[in-house]
Design a protein around this motif. Structure first.
Motif, PDB file in Angstrom:
ATOM      1  N   TRP A   1       0.809  -1.217   0.000  1.00 41.72           N
ATOM      2  CA  TRP A   1       0.000   0.000   0.000  1.00 41.72           C
ATOM      3  C   TRP A   1       0.846   1.272   0.000  1.00 41.72           C
ATOM      4  O   TRP A   1       0.293   2.380   0.073  1.00 41.72           O
ATOM      5  CB  TRP A   1      -0.906   0.019   1.231  1.00 41.72           C
ATOM      6  CG  TRP A   1      -1.997  -0.994   1.215  1.00 41.72           C
ATOM      7  CD1 TRP A   1      -2.086  -2.113   2.005  1.00 41.72           C
ATOM      8  CD2 TRP A   1      -3.192  -0.985   0.435  1.00 41.72           C
ATOM      9  NE1 TRP A   1      -3.239  -2.790   1.749  1.00 41.72           N
ATOM     10  CE2 TRP A   1      -3.949  -2.118   0.780  1.00 41.72           C
ATOM     11  CE3 TRP A   1      -3.686  -0.116  -0.539  1.00 41.72           C
ATOM     12  CZ2 TRP A   1      -5.169  -2.407   0.203  1.00 41.72           C
ATOM     13  CZ3 TRP A   1      -4.913  -0.405  -1.122  1.00 41.72           C
ATOM     14  CH2 TRP A   1      -5.638  -1.543  -0.753  1.00 41.72           C
ATOM     15  N   ASN A   2       2.170   1.178  -0.050  1.00 39.53           N
ATOM     16  CA  ASN A   2       3.015   2.362   0.100  1.00 39.53           C
ATOM     17  C   ASN A   2       2.638   3.502  -0.839  1.00 39.53           C
ATOM     18  O   ASN A   2       2.594   4.667  -0.432  1.00 39.53           O
ATOM     19  CB  ASN A   2       4.493   2.004  -0.053  1.00 39.53           C
ATOM     20  CG  ASN A   2       5.033   1.271   1.155  1.00 39.53           C
ATOM     21  OD1 ASN A   2       4.371   1.149   2.187  1.00 39.53           O
ATOM     22  ND2 ASN A   2       6.242   0.753   1.033  1.00 39.53           N
ATOM     23  N   GLY A   3       2.386   3.217  -2.087  1.00 41.37           N
ATOM     24  CA  GLY A   3       2.007   4.260  -3.032  1.00 41.37           C
ATOM     25  C   GLY A   3       0.708   4.940  -2.660  1.00 41.37           C
ATOM     26  O   GLY A   3       0.570   6.168  -2.758  1.00 41.37           O
ATOM     27  N   VAL A   4      -0.267   4.159  -2.222  1.00 40.63           N
ATOM     28  CA  VAL A   4      -1.565   4.698  -1.796  1.00 40.63           C
ATOM     29  C   VAL A   4      -1.384   5.531  -0.523  1.00 40.63           C
ATOM     30  O   VAL A   4      -1.976   6.605  -0.388  1.00 40.63           O
ATOM     31  CB  VAL A   4      -2.579   3.555  -1.573  1.00 40.63           C
ATOM     32  CG1 VAL A   4      -3.888   4.077  -0.998  1.00 40.63           C
ATOM     33  CG2 VAL A   4      -2.819   2.803  -2.876  1.00 40.63           C
ATOM     34  N   ILE A   5      -0.563   5.040   0.379  1.00 44.69           N
ATOM     35  CA  ILE A   5      -0.306   5.767   1.636  1.00 44.69           C
ATOM     36  C   ILE A   5       0.280   7.146   1.326  1.00 44.69           C
ATOM     37  O   ILE A   5      -0.146   8.142   1.912  1.00 44.69           O
ATOM     38  CB  ILE A   5       0.624   4.953   2.554  1.00 44.69           C
ATOM     39  CG1 ILE A   5      -0.106   3.698   3.055  1.00 44.69           C
ATOM     40  CG2 ILE A   5       1.121   5.798   3.728  1.00 44.69           C
ATOM     41  CD1 ILE A   5       0.809   2.654   3.678  1.00 44.69           C
ATOM     42  N   GLU A   6       1.229   7.199   0.408  1.00 39.61           N
ATOM     43  CA  GLU A   6       1.830   8.490   0.030  1.00 39.61           C
ATOM     44  C   GLU A   6       0.775   9.462  -0.484  1.00 39.61           C
ATOM     45  O   GLU A   6       0.763  10.637  -0.114  1.00 39.61           O
ATOM     46  CB  GLU A   6       2.891   8.290  -1.049  1.00 39.61           C
ATOM     47  CG  GLU A   6       4.201   7.740  -0.551  1.00 39.61           C
ATOM     48  CD  GLU A   6       5.213   7.594  -1.683  1.00 39.61           C
ATOM     49  OE1 GLU A   6       5.203   8.418  -2.631  1.00 39.61           O
ATOM     50  OE2 GLU A   6       6.004   6.647  -1.620  1.00 39.61           O
ATOM     51  N   ILE A   7      -0.102   8.981  -1.342  1.00 41.90           N
ATOM     52  CA  ILE A   7      -1.143   9.838  -1.927  1.00 41.90           C
ATOM     53  C   ILE A   7      -2.106  10.330  -0.848  1.00 41.90           C
ATOM     54  O   ILE A   7      -2.419  11.520  -0.781  1.00 41.90           O
ATOM     55  CB  ILE A   7      -1.901   9.084  -3.036  1.00 41.90           C
ATOM     56  CG1 ILE A   7      -0.976   8.824  -4.226  1.00 41.90           C
ATOM     57  CG2 ILE A   7      -3.152   9.855  -3.467  1.00 41.90           C
ATOM     58  CD1 ILE A   7      -1.513   7.819  -5.227  1.00 41.90           C
ATOM     59  N   LEU A   8      -2.573   9.412  -0.002  1.00 44.25           N
ATOM     60  CA  LEU A   8      -3.522   9.802   1.049  1.00 44.25           C
ATOM     61  C   LEU A   8      -2.877  10.753   2.052  1.00 44.25           C
ATOM     62  O   LEU A   8      -3.480  11.754   2.452  1.00 44.25           O
ATOM     63  CB  LEU A   8      -4.078   8.562   1.757  1.00 44.25           C
ATOM     64  CG  LEU A   8      -4.991   7.675   0.922  1.00 44.25           C
ATOM     65  CD1 LEU A   8      -5.350   6.410   1.695  1.00 44.25           C
ATOM     66  CD2 LEU A   8      -6.243   8.418   0.478  1.00 44.25           C
ATOM     67  N   ALA A   9      -1.650  10.452   2.447  1.00 48.53           N
ATOM     68  CA  ALA A   9      -0.949  11.311   3.411  1.00 48.53           C
ATOM     69  C   ALA A   9      -0.749  12.712   2.837  1.00 48.53           C
ATOM     70  O   ALA A   9      -0.887  13.709   3.553  1.00 48.53           O
ATOM     71  CB  ALA A   9       0.379  10.682   3.814  1.00 48.53           C
ATOM     72  N   ALA A  10      -0.427  12.806   1.552  1.00 48.71           N
ATOM     73  CA  ALA A  10      -0.239  14.107   0.915  1.00 48.71           C
ATOM     74  C   ALA A  10      -1.525  14.928   0.928  1.00 48.71           C
ATOM     75  O   ALA A  10      -1.490  16.160   0.911  1.00 48.71           O
ATOM     76  CB  ALA A  10       0.261  13.932  -0.517  1.00 48.71           C
ATOM     77  N   GLU A  11      -2.663  14.237   0.992  1.00 47.23           N
ATOM     78  CA  GLU A  11      -3.972  14.908   1.046  1.00 47.23           C
ATOM     79  C   GLU A  11      -4.423  15.152   2.491  1.00 47.23           C
ATOM     80  O   GLU A  11      -5.530  15.624   2.719  1.00 47.23           O
ATOM     81  CB  GLU A  11      -5.018  14.069   0.303  1.00 47.23           C
ATOM     82  CG  GLU A  11      -4.781  13.992  -1.181  1.00 47.23           C
ATOM     83  CD  GLU A  11      -4.903  15.338  -1.876  1.00 47.23           C
ATOM     84  OE1 GLU A  11      -5.787  16.144  -1.508  1.00 47.23           O
ATOM     85  OE2 GLU A  11      -4.093  15.598  -2.795  1.00 47.23           O
ATOM     86  N   GLY A  12      -3.574  14.782   3.451  1.00 49.91           N
ATOM     87  CA  GLY A  12      -3.903  14.992   4.858  1.00 49.91           C
ATOM     88  C   GLY A  12      -4.839  13.952   5.446  1.00 49.91           C
ATOM     89  O   GLY A  12      -5.411  14.157   6.511  1.00 49.91           O
ATOM     90  N   VAL A  13      -4.968  12.815   4.769  1.00 47.63           N
ATOM     91  CA  VAL A  13      -5.845  11.750   5.244  1.00 47.63           C
ATOM     92  C   VAL A  13      -5.084  10.869   6.230  1.00 47.63           C
ATOM     93  O   VAL A  13      -3.960  10.437   5.952  1.00 47.63           O
ATOM     94  CB  VAL A  13      -6.361  10.892   4.059  1.00 47.63           C
ATOM     95  CG1 VAL A  13      -7.182   9.716   4.543  1.00 47.63           C
ATOM     96  CG2 VAL A  13      -7.156  11.751   3.086  1.00 47.63           C
ATOM     97  N   SER A  14      -5.698  10.608   7.367  1.00 43.97           N
ATOM     98  CA  SER A  14      -5.121   9.668   8.333  1.00 43.97           C
ATOM     99  C   SER A  14      -5.264   8.262   7.766  1.00 43.97           C
ATOM    100  O   SER A  14      -6.356   7.847   7.360  1.00 43.97           O
ATOM    101  CB  SER A  14      -5.858   9.792   9.666  1.00 43.97           C
ATOM    102  OG  SER A  14      -5.360   8.848  10.584  1.00 43.97           O
ATOM    103  N   VAL A  15      -4.168   7.520   7.748  1.00 45.02           N
ATOM    104  CA  VAL A  15      -4.181   6.202   7.110  1.00 45.02           C
ATOM    105  C   VAL A  15      -3.381   5.211   7.940  1.00 45.02           C
ATOM    106  O   VAL A  15      -2.410   5.576   8.604  1.00 45.02           O
ATOM    107  CB  VAL A  15      -3.641   6.295   5.660  1.00 45.02           C
ATOM    108  CG1 VAL A  15      -2.215   6.762   5.625  1.00 45.02           C
ATOM    109  CG2 VAL A  15      -3.829   4.997   4.908  1.00 45.02           C
ATOM    110  N   LEU A  16      -3.809   3.974   7.910  1.00 47.41           N
ATOM    111  CA  LEU A  16      -3.130   2.891   8.608  1.00 47.41           C
ATOM    112  C   LEU A  16      -3.216   1.660   7.728  1.00 47.41           C
ATOM    113  O   LEU A  16      -4.306   1.342   7.232  1.00 47.41           O
ATOM    114  CB  LEU A  16      -3.818   2.639   9.951  1.00 47.41           C
ATOM    115  CG  LEU A  16      -3.117   1.710  10.921  1.00 47.41           C
ATOM    116  CD1 LEU A  16      -3.429   2.134  12.335  1.00 47.41           C
ATOM    117  CD2 LEU A  16      -3.513   0.278  10.691  1.00 47.41           C
ATOM    118  N   ALA A  17      -2.112   0.985   7.494  1.00 47.68           N
ATOM    119  CA  ALA A  17      -2.111  -0.258   6.722  1.00 47.68           C
ATOM    120  C   ALA A  17      -1.994  -1.424   7.703  1.00 47.68           C
ATOM    121  O   ALA A  17      -0.969  -1.595   8.358  1.00 47.68           O
ATOM    122  CB  ALA A  17      -0.959  -0.274   5.728  1.00 47.68           C
TER     123      ALA A  17
END
Length: 170
Positions: free
Chosen positions: A20-36
């Motif tokens: 999920w690293n690529g998705v995590i980068e995108i979500l984090a850049a949008e300020g979305v809290s994310v956990l894999a």
């Protein structure tokens, strides 16, 4: 308590949370809290219980996103969890009641997963042997990672996480 959902990403068979690293980068850049979440890949009931415990550890709403077998896992993990506001299926299994991921892999003509896997034994807690499946390394890039650079797919083949056959049958 926050009202902005945390996105919990659940990988499927043959992968790990780093997929999920690529998705995590995108979500984090949008300020979305994310956990894999690290899906154990040992049994649908136990894997879903683990993901449900991850959901329970989060204050506020949760969006569960699952890939492949992770779709089956989030379907079960979300049951009874009022803080789960959405389920997102990414090339994922969305089983009907009583359907298994394994049955879905063989449901339609053209499935290529079965012939590309190899079984291996692993010890169970009760002393018996379980069976887990790997995708053959030489077939992994085409079967699982055809859309990523060849070097990345080769590394993924070497580091793939096997799935317990029982998890796919449950």
């Amino acid at each position: 308590m926050t009202t902005i959902p945390t996105v919990v990403l659940v990988h499927g068979a043959f992968a790990d949370s780093s997929s999920w690293n690529g998705v995590i980068e995108i979500l984090a850049a949008e300020g979305v809290s994310v956990l894999a979440a690290a899906n154990p890949l040992r049994g649908l009931t136990s894997d879903a219980a683990y993901v449900a415990s991850v959901v329970d550890s989060i204050d506020g709403p949760v969006v569960l996103a699952g890939h492949s077998y992770g779709g089956s896992v989030i379907s079960v993990a979300a049951q009874g969890k009022s803080q789960v506001t959405a389920l997102v299926y990414l090339a994922a299994f969305i089983p009907q009641v009583g359907e298994s991921a394994l049955a879905l892999t063989d449901k339609f003509p053209g499935s290529t997963l079965g012939p590309t896997t190899r079984p291996a034994s692993y010890p169970l807690a009760d002393g018996a042997d379980g069976t887990e499946l790997y995708i053959r390394q030489d077939e992994f890039p085409q079967q699982f990672a055809a859309d990523v650079p060849a070097a990345t797919a080769a590394a993924m083949a070497v580091t793939q996480r096997p799935v317990a056959l029982a998890a796919l049958q449950e």
